[in-house]
Write an enzyme that holds these catalytic residues in place. Structure first.
Site, short mmCIF file in Angstrom:
data_model
loop_
_atom_site.label_atom_id
_atom_site.label_comp_id
_atom_site.label_asym_id
_atom_site.label_seq_id
_atom_site.Cartn_x
_atom_site.Cartn_y
_atom_site.Cartn_z
N TYR A 138 -32.42 -21.34 1.09
CA TYR A 138 -31.08 -21.79 1.46
C TYR A 138 -30.96 -23.27 1.14
O TYR A 138 -31.85 -24.05 1.46
CB TYR A 138 -30.83 -21.58 2.97
N GLU B 241 -27.57 -25.14 1.28
CA GLU B 241 -26.16 -25.55 1.38
C GLU B 241 -26.03 -27.04 1.17
O GLU B 241 -26.83 -27.83 1.68
CB GLU B 241 -25.60 -25.18 2.76
N ASP C 293 -10.08 -22.90 -19.06
CA ASP C 293 -11.12 -21.94 -18.72
C ASP C 293 -11.71 -21.46 -20.05
O ASP C 293 -11.09 -20.66 -20.75
CB ASP C 293 -10.48 -20.79 -17.94
N THR D 195 -17.80 -19.40 -17.58
CA THR D 195 -18.90 -18.56 -17.12
C THR D 195 -20.12 -19.00 -17.91
O THR D 195 -19.99 -19.69 -18.94
CB THR D 195 -18.63 -17.07 -17.40
N LYS E 180 -21.38 -15.30 -20.99
CA LYS E 180 -20.71 -14.68 -22.15
C LYS E 180 -21.30 -15.29 -23.42
O LYS E 180 -22.48 -15.07 -23.68
CB LYS E 180 -19.20 -14.88 -22.04
N ARG F 114 -25.60 -14.62 -15.19
CA ARG F 114 -24.23 -14.41 -14.71
C ARG F 114 -23.86 -15.53 -13.72
O ARG F 114 -24.59 -15.76 -12.75
CB ARG F 114 -24.19 -13.05 -13.99
C1 PLP Z 1 -11.44 -16.32 -19.43
C2 PLP Z 1 -12.22 -15.77 -18.27
N1 PLP Z 1 -12.29 -16.48 -17.13
C3 PLP Z 1 -12.95 -16.05 -16.06
C4 PLP Z 1 -13.60 -14.84 -16.07
C5 PLP Z 1 -14.24 -14.36 -14.81
O1 PLP Z 1 -15.60 -14.36 -14.83
P1 PLP Z 1 -16.41 -13.51 -13.74
O2 PLP Z 1 -16.37 -12.10 -14.22
O3 PLP Z 1 -17.77 -14.13 -13.78
O4 PLP Z 1 -15.74 -13.69 -12.42
C6 PLP Z 1 -13.58 -14.06 -17.23
C7 PLP Z 1 -14.28 -12.77 -17.25
O5 PLP Z 1 -14.06 -11.87 -17.97
C8 PLP Z 1 -12.86 -14.54 -18.36
O6 PLP Z 1 -12.76 -13.81 -19.48
#
Ligand code: PLP
Length: 414
Positions: A50, A52, A195, A221, A224, A230
């Site tokens: 842990y 935090e 994002d 993320t 990918k 993950r």
């Molecule tokens: C552009 C985008 N943002 C965020 C996410 C979310 O990621 P997670 O599945 O880890 O929550 C995805 C997942 O497919 C994504 O394609």
């Protein structure tokens, strides 16, 4: 005790999944094969701890080693994206985005993101997601040519006057022009949030436009195109936002960080910082391009006519079968893809008229243009004769043979 002797049921299912991942051709654009050393640390004793808080400021004792681990992950992440601040604690991409909204917005504020059915993500304001429930969400999309029309985004932004513009996508085959989004955000006085979950592996290799310095905050993320464990990350160059982001993640929406995953992120970043990474990212793009060229030559339409990144979107609007039919036929042939809506969609989101196909995972197996040419021709063969189950079985056997030459994992590793 080993998993095999303690819980045979879960062991066997994991082995089945291992076999599936090895025998099939994984072409879901958001998936990848992470490195054995990433999985090694993810399955380590770090899961017990842990911690935090943040390095040097924890709410638990015994954090001296995990502090160092998290700091290494932060430093590598900052170096990778060329930015001043990184939070490596989000458990997922969705939680990273939730953390960004929590840091910069108040409930009820307006956000402008890409429509889910045009390639955006659920967390960019979709009404079924907390991003669409907590904030007043508005959308831009793509034109019938499959591209973002930045003039139109500006028009919408001028009407909506959002507090934040979200750019980035889950199914968009072209480069995102962050500089143009910056100009739009400036014109309407909005924050700009990128994002880059899908394209991060290309961005850090210099194979896609860089969201910095244009964007106020960037999330991603790590599993990918980045090919790590993950999880999620958030980056910024703004000191005030950095503080808000840290509190928004912890204690805002998460408790104890997953230290085994943070260590795995650090190991993944080490790969992303290596010279080999640039070679991989280049190949990911070259393979997607080859896939697109062959599909076009076989009479299949691509949304936007091609690709600048790691994926293609097949449009089946001019075909007598749906994305769902294609997904099933390809699945029966040993090729895993996913159905996807396309611009001008005429079918429901559960049926669709498109298929999204990505190159990152097969590139991680070592496949190059020659293999992608062969696979694209098999995809076209199957789709050309979509009800021919005998052909599907034959292709499946042939592709299993191909897959066996590109070993990614072996049984001894699990
Ligand atoms: C552009 C985008 N943002 C965020 C996410 C979310 O990621 P997670 O599945 O880890 O929550 C995805 C997942 O497919 C994504 O394609």
């Amino acid at each position: 005790m080993s998993l095999e002797s303690y819980d045979k049921e879960i062991f066997d299912l994991t082995q089945n999944e291992l076999k599936r991942q090895c025998d099939h051709l994984e072409m879901i654009a958001s998936e990848n094969f992470t490195y054995p050393e990433v999985m090694e640390v993810m399955g380590s004793i770090l899961t017990n701890k842990y911690a935090e808080g943040y390095p040097g400021k924890r709410y638990y004792g015994g954090c001296e080693f995990v502090d160092e681990i998290e700091q290494i992950a932060i430093d590598r992440c900052k170096k990778l994206f060329g930015c001043e601040f990184a939070n490596v604690q989000p458990n997922s991409g969705s939680q990273a985005n939730q953390g960004v909204y929590g840091a910069l917005l108040n409930p009820g504020d307006k956000i402008l993101g890409m429509d889910l059915s045009h390639g955006g993500h659920l967390t960019h304001g979709a009404k079924v997601s907390s991003s669409g429930k907590m904030y007043e969400s508005f959308f831009y999309g793509v034109e019938l040519d499959g591209r973002i029309n930045y003039d139109k985004v500006l028009e919408i932004a001028k009407v909506v006057r959002p507090k934040m513009i979200v750019c980035g996508a889950s199914a968009y085959a072209r480069q995102i022009d962050f500089a143009k989004f910056r100009a739009i955000a400036d014109e309407v006085g909005a924050y700009l949030f990128a994002d880059v979950a899908h394209i991060a592996g290309l961005v850090v290799a210099g194979e896609h436009n860089d969201p910095f310095p244009h964007c106020d905050v960037v999330s991603s993320t790590t599993h990918k195109t980045l090919r790590g464990p993950r999880g999620g990350i958030i980056m910024t160059n703004n000191e005030e936002f950095a503080k808000k982001i840290n509190s928004s993640i912890f204690p805002g929406i998460q408790g104890g960080p997953l230290m085994h995953v943070i260590a795995a992120k650090a190991v993944g970043f080490k790969h992303n910082l290596s010279d080999e990474w640039r070679v991989y990212a280049k190949q990911v793009k070259a393979n997607a391009k080859k896939l697109g060229e062959v599909m076009l030559s076989r009479g299949y339409d691509l949304v936007s006519g091609g690709t600048d990144n790691h994926l293609i979107l097949l449009s089946l609007l001019n075909k007598p079968f749906s994305g769902k039919d294609a997904d099933i036929a390809l699945g029966n042939s040993g090729i895993t893809v996913n159905k996807n809506t396309v611009p001008g969609e005429i079918r429901s989101p559960f049926v669709t008229s498109g298929v999204r196909i990505g190159s990152p995972a097969l590139t991680a197996r070592g496949m190059k243009e020659a293999e992608f040419e062969l696979i694209a021709n098999k995809i076209a063969d199957v789709l050309d004769d979509i009800n021919n189950t005998a052909l599907q079985a034959k292709v499946k056997a042939e592709l299993k043979e191909l897959a066996s030459k590109f070993i990614i994992y072996n049984k001894a590793m699990f």
